[in-house]
Enzyme design. Structure first.
Site, short mmCIF file in Angstrom:
data_model
loop_
_atom_site.label_atom_id
_atom_site.label_comp_id
_atom_site.label_asym_id
_atom_site.label_seq_id
_atom_site.Cartn_x
_atom_site.Cartn_y
_atom_site.Cartn_z
N GLU A 49 -10.68 10.94 -15.93
CA GLU A 49 -10.13 10.67 -14.60
C GLU A 49 -8.80 9.97 -14.78
O GLU A 49 -8.73 8.91 -15.40
CB GLU A 49 -11.06 9.75 -13.81
N ASP A 60 -10.08 -1.01 -5.53
CA ASP A 60 -10.08 -1.40 -6.94
C ASP A 60 -10.11 -2.90 -7.13
O ASP A 60 -9.52 -3.66 -6.37
CB ASP A 60 -8.85 -0.83 -7.63
N TYR A 174 -19.46 12.13 -7.38
CA TYR A 174 -19.33 10.81 -8.00
C TYR A 174 -20.20 9.85 -7.21
O TYR A 174 -19.90 9.56 -6.06
CB TYR A 174 -17.86 10.38 -7.95
#
Lengths: 269, 398
Positions: A49, A60, A174
């Site tokens: 990725e 994040d 995912y």
């Protein structure tokens, strides 16, 4: 066939699970990033990725935020990343997945991005902040260009939505195995096996890779035993941060990735 | 106007709005949307909010005729006195509404971002009143500029968290609040402070703030016997402006003026004028006009006013801009500062630096109105929090 699908099928055929590595593109700069990615491919990573650096990475944690800041400070741009992908394609056929916030793609032009990404040799896109009901033309463009569109599913995603997300995913799904932002955690959630079993019921055969918080070979193997693959991100990005001045940075990151890949590959179906 | 209603039920305003968030937040936002749509029709909830707005916030706020300004501009200028709200700005209208909503949803922990500190103070106040735990994220650059508000939040029992990432201003505080939220979706409600972010926030915050316009419309009709020719408000995220505008949207004879922060000048990075230098994009959960570079990276902004120092504008404003219903102007740091001093000296009211931007655009707006035309300007907050910073900029030791 798309390289992600080919890889997932080849792994399934030999009874193995996928080791997926996340790395921020352009960290600490594009040249070293290219070396790191090539080394990861040689170390046995099944899918990479490529995190596209973004000014406001709200999903994040601090490690990947800092990597994005380093990449942007080094002048990393979307065209720069695509050019790096094109160079990498002369050296490796490892599947490459763009892990990105949507605004840089909107600015570039969604259709233009998909077509340039496919031409450069990217295999798929994981849009972090673009739920399927927003879309902006991404799904049809990706389908037309043969790019996988990987969707995230979270622990609190309700059943009907799991189905919608799974049906609009390709390559793999995912599974974000925990709440919170990216970053290392000490243990896997207790209900992971149940959660993934439930997700599989909706997945219609699309493979499920598990990520968020996975750092050690043991965790990666445990996650891979439950899903079709395990994703490790912040742990590798942190290594890049610690060793970025070291000429051996690519080898150091690749060594750790090799250990993670070996642990995942030992897991039998 | 059915188009508008349809647009807002889907959380979209023309091409703007929507819900651009990581998947973990989708169920939470859907839960808020459901709870909000239920509670807005719930008489007990509406009554509780109305009582608090009256007895605790001090609503309705006054509509004050600004005699000196009116004589100077030869227009009849009225100030909607949101500066008289408890905690000193309009922010409390939304903070109380959302805190009640959070309580009804069983959330015991509140988080919020703040720029100027007004929304942080309002949220900390609502939480103290309702007995909710509260954590406020604020950029460290803003904490420096708005030190008194930082201490006020502490006095109110809120936990303050300095944000040292990115540009250390409002947008970074929003990022950090969103990160907190995705980690604590079960027990936490995020009281977003402006008509921004993912659906349902732009609609919900607008609804909680629209009390401003409803009161102002009634008050000006009583005072002047007619609707105003224009209403004016500063626009950061745009909650005070949309709160004022909303009651006048269906009065086509009323011109709507929003005033953005022109900062130090027109160069990207030196201002927060999204309609002048921004381009359509997606930022922090919503599609709108965004100050960004050619690669889609969101750029730093500058304004003397921390509350206007933000790279995107609320999506309903983007839609009002595109449709031509509202006009957006810019007012520089220097013009805002002059207006700040002027209002204090000639009307005896110290305005917030944010509201000073609306005042600083009167020279652009008044010539558009007939002589003795009627204008309502939203004085969205009081300037107590800005006194030290203004003194510093003016080279004065207070």
């Amino acid at each position: 066939m798309n390289r992600i699908d080919a890889t997932m099928q080849a792994l399934a055929a030999t009874g193995r699970k996928a080791f997926v590595a996340y790395i921020t593109a352009g960290d600490p700069d594009l040249e070293r990033s290219e070396a790191i990615i090539a080394a990861l491919a040689e170390a046995g990573v099944d899918i990479i990725e490529l995190g596209f650096p973004y000014s406001d990475p709200m999903a994040d944690g601090p490690v990947i935020q800092a990597a994005g800041e380093r990449a942007l400070a080094a002048g990393t741009t979307v065209p720069g990343i695509l050019a790096m992908v094109a160079r990498l394609r002369r050296r490796t056929q490892v599947p490459l997945l763009a892990f990105t916030y949507i605004n840089p793609l909107l600015r570039y032009g969604v259709e233009r991005f998909v077509s340039d990404a496919a031409a450069a040799g990217l295999d798929g896109i994981l849009p972090l902040d673009l739920p399927p009901e927003q879309d902006r033309g991404l799904a049809s463009a990706a389908t037309a260009a043969g790019l996988a569109l990987v969707r995230l599913v979270a622990p609190n995603t309700v059943p009907a939505r799991r189905r919608t997300l799974a049906r609009s995913s390709s390559g793999f799904i995912y599974y974000v195995c925990r709440y919170g932002v990216t970053g290392e955690r000490s243990a896997l959630p207790e209900d992971l096996a149940e959660q993934v079993a439930d997700l599989r019921r909706h997945a219609g055969g699309v493979p499920v890779c598990i990520g968020f918080g996975i750092a050690s070979p043991q965790q990666a193997a445990a996650a891979a035993a439950i899903g079709d693959g395990a994703v490790v991100g912040s742990h590798l990005v942190q290594l890049v941060a610690e060793h970025r001045q070291d000429p051996q940075v690519a080898a150091i990151v690749a060594d750790r990735a090799a250990a993670l890949a070996a642990a995942v590959h030992e897991v039998a179906r | 106007m059915t188009g508008r209603r349809q647009a807002s039920t889907a959380g979209r305003f023309g091409d703007h709005g929507g819900c651009y968030v990581p998947e973990t937040l989708i169920p939470v936002l859907e839960e808020i949307d459901r709870a909000y749509r239920r509670l807005r029709r719930d008489r007990a909830f509406a009554g509780r909010l109305r009582d608090l707005l009256r007895s605790y916030v001090g609503r309705p706020t006054a509509l004050t005729y600004a005699g000196a300004l009116s004589r100077r501009w030869q227009r009849r200028i009225w100030l909607k006195r949101e500066d008289l709200c408890h905690t000193g700005a309009h922010k409390i209208n939304n903070a109380l509404g959302q805190a009640l909503l959070a309580q009804a949803m069983g959330k015991q922990r509140i988080i919020a971002e703040t720029g100027a500190g007004q929304h942080g103070v309002a949220t900390a106040t609502a939480c103290a009143l309702l007995g909710l735990r509260c954590r406020i994220y604020m950029g460290t650059e803003d904490m420096r500029r708005q030190a008194p508000n930082v201490y006020r939040m502490r006095l109110l029992g809120a936990e303050g968290e300095g944000v040292d990432s990115g540009t250390r201003t409002l947008k970074d505080a929003v990022n950090e609040a969103l990160r907190d939220w995705v980690a604590h979706v079960d027990d936490t409600h995020y009281i977003l402070g402006s008509a921004l972010g993912p659906h349902p926030f732009p609609t919900m915050v607008r609804d909680f703030q629209s009390v401003i316009g409803r009161e102002a419309r009634r008050q000006i009709l009583a005072a002047e016997g007619c609707l105003p020719q224009a209403v004016v408000a500063c626009v950061g995220g745009g909650s005070n402006a949309i709160g004022l505008f909303h009651a006048f949207l269906r009065d086509p004879q009323v011109a709507l003026y929003g005033v953005e922060a022109g900062g130090r000048g027109p160069t990207l990075g030196e201002h927060a004028a999204r309609f002048d230098g921004g381009r359509p994009g997606v930022f922090q959960g919503t599609a709108s006009y965004v100050l960004q570079d050619d690669d889609g990276q969101v750029v730093g902004t500058h304004s003397i006013s921390a509350g206007l120092d933000y790279a995107a504008v609320g999506p309903e404003h983007a839609w009002l801009h595109d449709s031509g219903r509202a006009r957006y102007l810019r007012c520089s740091d220097a013009q805002a500062l002059a207006a700040f001093h002027d209002l204090a000296a000639c009307e005896g009211i110290i305005p917030a630096l944010e509201s000073s931007h609306a005042l600083g655009a009167l020279d652009q707006i008044c010539p558009q109105l007939p002589q003795d035309g009627v204008l309502v300007l939203n004085l969205s907050g009081r300037g107590d929090k800005d006194i030290a910073e203004v003194a510093r900029i003016s080279g004065v030791t207070p």
